[in-house]
Design an enzyme around this catalytic site. Structure first.
Site, PDB file in Angstrom:
ATOM      1  CD  GLU A 201       0.513   7.791  -8.492  1.00  0.00           C
ATOM      2  OE1 GLU A 201       1.088   8.102  -7.905  1.00  0.00           O
ATOM      3  OE2 GLU A 201      -0.875   9.101  -7.914  1.00  0.00           O
TER       4      GLU A 201
ATOM      5  CD  GLU B 125      -1.290   6.813  -3.171  1.00  0.00           C
ATOM      6  OE1 GLU B 125      -0.961   6.704  -3.078  1.00  0.00           O
ATOM      7  OE2 GLU B 125      -0.336   5.963  -4.441  1.00  0.00           O
TER       8      GLU B 125
HETATM    9  C1  GAL Z   1       1.519   8.075  -4.797  1.00  0.00           C
HETATM   10  C2  GAL Z   1       0.530  10.486  -4.429  1.00  0.00           C
HETATM   11  C3  GAL Z   1       1.127  10.587  -5.626  1.00  0.00           C
HETATM   12  C4  GAL Z   1       2.520  11.181  -5.353  1.00  0.00           C
HETATM   13  C5  GAL Z   1       3.117  10.252  -5.416  1.00  0.00           C
HETATM   14  C6  GAL Z   1       4.951  10.952  -5.367  1.00  0.00           C
HETATM   15  O1  GAL Z   1       1.487   8.200  -3.714  1.00  0.00           O
HETATM   16  O2  GAL Z   1      -0.398   8.937  -5.327  1.00  0.00           O
HETATM   17  O3  GAL Z   1       0.482  11.688  -5.962  1.00  0.00           O
HETATM   18  O4  GAL Z   1       2.002  12.328  -3.738  1.00  0.00           O
HETATM   19  O5  GAL Z   1       3.251   9.281  -4.248  1.00  0.00           O
HETATM   20  O6  GAL Z   1       5.966   9.834  -5.530  1.00  0.00           O
END
Ligand code: GAL
Length: 824
Positions: free
Chosen positions: A528, A455
């Protein structure tokens, strides 16, 4: 004399340093012991929180001469004669934040300004707490007169952060990164006849992440003694190609000659299987290495019937490399490696050894209840085991290079790994950190991709593309065997997304099909995914109490439920898989309540202790489909709610699930693949039971029974036998039960762990994201009936009793057997 913390790699033979007209007299005559000694420096440290003298005088000698005016006279605290008797004795790994108090923001109005505090778990560290943000460590190095003719190096796996390393007063390294490993040659600064003082000043005033990071020497440190002519740190790279004749193994090995004269070196490699049999060997041509230079020799050999490394059978080989000069072995290093093929296919996902494997992954940070970021090796392995029990086969080290011990555990247990750089930058510092990560880790078979970013603000831009292309180029120069990935939350079609091999989607799994239609040639995975937030054991939201129900329904706006992402990933073979955000709850970044007293995230499928939340069972049912399973939630102890409707869910991989309430059927339902069954029934004490049917046959069941009042504490351990090596540990669970042994689901009794002799209590936890009892406390309230204690061998062997007690309840003791030699 070597003690058992030292590894004697090679004992035979004595080599003379090649003499030279220009070599110092001592080097011409001193025999060089032909051995490499690697000593783990884990015990005997002294620690001081705050500036060693005072903030002004950390780096001052006398009144006039300050700081770095003269090499060797940097700070009094770096010299052997400094009196550190009032510094605390500590063992490494060590995270000093675990001992700091919590620091709630002064008032709700100032919440905005305290974001850094929230991000790091509301501990009293950072810019508002300068005295807590610097720590000093001291250790007397085990150097002897025998070391005169050796090269001596320190190897650090990770220090958080901004570490200045001093030996006998000399500043020998300054390392900004809190995550990248580093090594430093300290030979010139040693006094083999005198005491030798190592000191570190560690400054965690600034953070690198938006999550808890800890502070201090939180990963292992090694002292390595070698011949002046030796294999340098990370100097062996073993790779293999599988073909019809077995596996062709290529070994690139470096030789460094820390002497004035050139040397001719030969490298002899022996490849051993896991039972220690030599399965192949090869010796390189002699290579010339100039004085004070490094040369590389490449060798190839073949293993005709390789045992492939896989998730199910993680076979490891060992490459024993002997460095020979004039026919005498003067150094030996061992490199673990595995033989397997990997491939990301844009149409069919990830392949391991030619077979498609869906990546059933989790993202994780690196903290655990009771110990913070100072995770002992065995705890790394235990955490891998918990995720494997859920069916997970992959781990993303978000967002930094992980501990070596975690990679070793993944190699040994068959857990795939995406290894991630901390910084997406081609600055000299960024490239150096990346190089250290890749050189340290490229032999690990578990690693299937290198991630160069997450990100990044510039991800969709041409600048982002230039930077990721530069990082990719650097990785491939060091390791041409693995693809490069990056995690995106936008800019999926531009910028860096066009230069990485595998594109990672953070959340937005529902957008992957359209992306794939437009870019059918680019492999894709979810870097993620999901991100249900939940409190273990809670079944009703309570915003005031910072409680989130553990049904799979709650998630932040950018995320989704487990069910919604996994259905998409499962249905589309071109999606290589996904990495849940997150496997374990982690400290800091409190979400969904980004305010005190939430000190941790609620994202985990396991809580801060690794106790499963209900989503664990959703994934387990669907990620281990060959094992019939049904899981029922919630618990069935709802005193005061008699007659009120209760939402009952079942997760299962069976065809149908029937719910029985106090023995009577409440309906048999078809189980949607990757879905759940739902009933709403009025509460009546007793029992609910789910029966799973496949092809009409009962194949699985689960039940919840109404518990009575708390009557006892049950104490269990993951293992009752551990090694008496001063490092091994057992993971203990204290469970509050009623008279019939049923877990009391709302029990919060204060449990005390007593370890007596032979074992030390490393820390305790309970998985409550709002619990602010100190990590090292022996007494802690149970949370929804559970409490965890980590007990570690103190180096003595024997049978040692650990007990758990709670006021008014029957306690329990268990014996933990610590086996083997005691350490001195
Ligand atoms: C993402 C990020 C993670 C964490 C997560 C929380 O955007 O890459 O490190 O912050 O969100 O939802």
């Amino acid at each position: 004399m070597l003690n058992r913390r030292e590894t004697l790699a090679l004992t035979a033979g004595v080599a003379l340093v090649a003499s030279s007209r220009y070599a110092p007299a001592s080097a011409q005559t001193a025999p060089v012991p032909a051995l490499r000694v690697r000593t783990l420096l884990d015990h005997g440290w002294r620690f001081h929180l705050g500036h060693a003298a005072d903030a002004e005088r950390d780096f001052a000698f006398g009144r006039d001469q300050r700081s770095f005016a003269k090499a060797g006279l940097t700070s009094p605290a770096t010299l052997a004669k400094f009196d550190d008797s009032d510094w605390a004795p500590v063992n490494v790994p060590h995270d000093w934040v675990t001992d700091l108090p919590y620091a709630p923001p002064p008032a709700p109005a100032s919440n905005e300004g305290s974001d850094a505090g929230a991000a790091h778990g509301f501990k009293a560290i950072g810019r508002d707490y300068p005295q807590n943000s610097v720590g000093w460590y001291r250790l007397t190095l085990p150097i002897t007169p025998d070391d005169k003719a050796r090269r001596v190096r320190l190897e650090f796996d990770g220090v958080f952060r901004d570490a200045r390393v001093f030996v006998n007063g000399y500043a020998v390294a300054e390392i900004a990164s809190g995550y990248a490993p580093f090594g430093v040659d300290i030979t010139d600064f040693l006094d083999p006849d005198g005491p030798n003082q190592l000191a570190l000043r560690v400054d965690a005033s600034l953070g690198e992440g938006w999550f808890y990071e800890g502070a201090g020497i939180y990963r292992p440190v090694w002292l390595v003694k070698t011949n002046p002519v030796h294999v340098p740190q990370w100097g062996v790279f073993v790779r293999s190609e599988v073909d019809s004749g077995g596996a062709l193994v290529q070994i690139d090995a470096e030789v460094t000659a820390m002497q004035d004269t050139p040397v001719t070196a030969t490298l002899r490699h022996r490849l051993l299987d896991s039972s220690g049999h030599v399965v192949a060997q090869t010796t390189t041509q002699a290579i010339p290495v100039a004085g004070h230079a490094t040369g590389t020799a490449t060798a190839t050999t073949r293993i005709t019937v390789p045992q492939l490394w896989s998730i199910e059978t993680p076979h490891l080989y060992r490459c024993e490399t002997d460095l020979l000069v004039d026919g005498t072995a003067i150094d030996r290093v061992e490199t673990a490696f595995g033989i397997r093929t990997i491939r990301f296919d844009a149409a069919r996902g990830f392949f391991l050894n030619g077979k498609p494997v869906k990546l059933l992954g989790t993202c994780n940070h690196q903290d655990h209840a009771g110990v913070g970021s100072a995770i002992p090796d065995r705890l790394h392995a235990w955490r891998v085991e918990q995720l494997q029990s859920m069916g997970s086969n992959a781990w993303r080290a978000s967002h930094n290079p992980p501990a070596s011990a975690l990679l070793d555990a993944c190699d040994a247990k068959g857990m795939l790994m995406v290894n991630e750089a901390r910084l997406n930058t081609t600055s000299a510092e960024g490239l150096d950190e990346l190089t250290r990560m890749v050189k340290r880790d490229r032999n690990h078979p578990c690693i299937i991709a290198w991630s160069v970013g997450n990100e990044e603000p510039h991800q969709g831009t041409s600048r982002g593309a230039r930077i990721s292309a530069g990082l990719r180029r650097q990785v491939l120069a060091l390791d041409p065997t693995r693809p490069i990935t990056q995690a995106f939350d936008n800019g999926f079609e531009t910028g860096a997304s066009r230069v990485v091999d595998v594109i990672g989607f953070n959340y937005r799994t529902d957008k992957i099909p359209a992306f794939h239609a437009k870019f059918p040639d680019q492999p894709v995975m979810g870097t993620e995914t999901g991100s249900t937030v939940s409190t273990r054991g809670a079944y009703a939201n309570d915003a005031a109490g910072h409680v989130v129900r553990a049904y799979d329904t709650e998630f932040p706006w950018w995320a989704s439920t487990a069910e919604s992402w996994w259905k998409i990933a499962d249905a589309n073979p071109y999606i290589a898989g996904g990495f849940i955000w997150t496997g374990f709850d982690y400290r800091g970044e409190p979400t969904p309540y980004s305010a005190w007293p939430s000190i941790s995230s609620y994202f985990g499928v396991l809580d801060l202790c690794g106790f499963p939340k209900d989503n664990y069972w959703y994934y387990r049912a669907n990620w281990r489909r060959d094992e019939p399973l049904v899981h029922l939630l919630p618990h069935w102890t709802w005193s005061g709610r008699e007659g009120q409707p209760i939402e009952i869910w079942a997760y299962s991989n069976c065809d149908e699930v029937e719910l029985l309430v106090n023995g009577r059927s409440a309906g048999r339902k078809a189980m949607e693949r990757n879905g759940h069954c739902l009933w709403t029934v009025p509460y009546a004490p007793g029992r609910i039971e789910a029966i799973g049917y496949t092809k009409g046959k009962r194949v699985a069941r689960d039940r919840q029974e109404t518990a009575g009042p708390a009557a006892a504490v049950r104490l269990t351990a993951d293992r009752l036998r551990i090694s008496a090596d001063g490092r091994d540990l057992a993971m203990l669970t204290a469970r509050i039960v009623d008279r019939a042994g049923r877990t009391v689901p709302d029990a919060a009794d204060a449990v005390t762990i007593d370890t007596g002799n032979g074992l030390r209590l490393l820390g305790t936890g309970n998985g409550d994201p709002t619990c602010i009892v100190p990590d090292h406390a022996a007494t802690r309230p149970a949370f929804h009936g559970l409490m965890q204690a980590i007990v570690q061998s103190d180096g003595t062997s024997g049978s040692f009793r650990v007990s758990a007690s709670a006021p008014g309840l029957k306690g329990e003791g268990i014996a933990v057997l610590a086996l083997g030699d005691s350490t001195s």
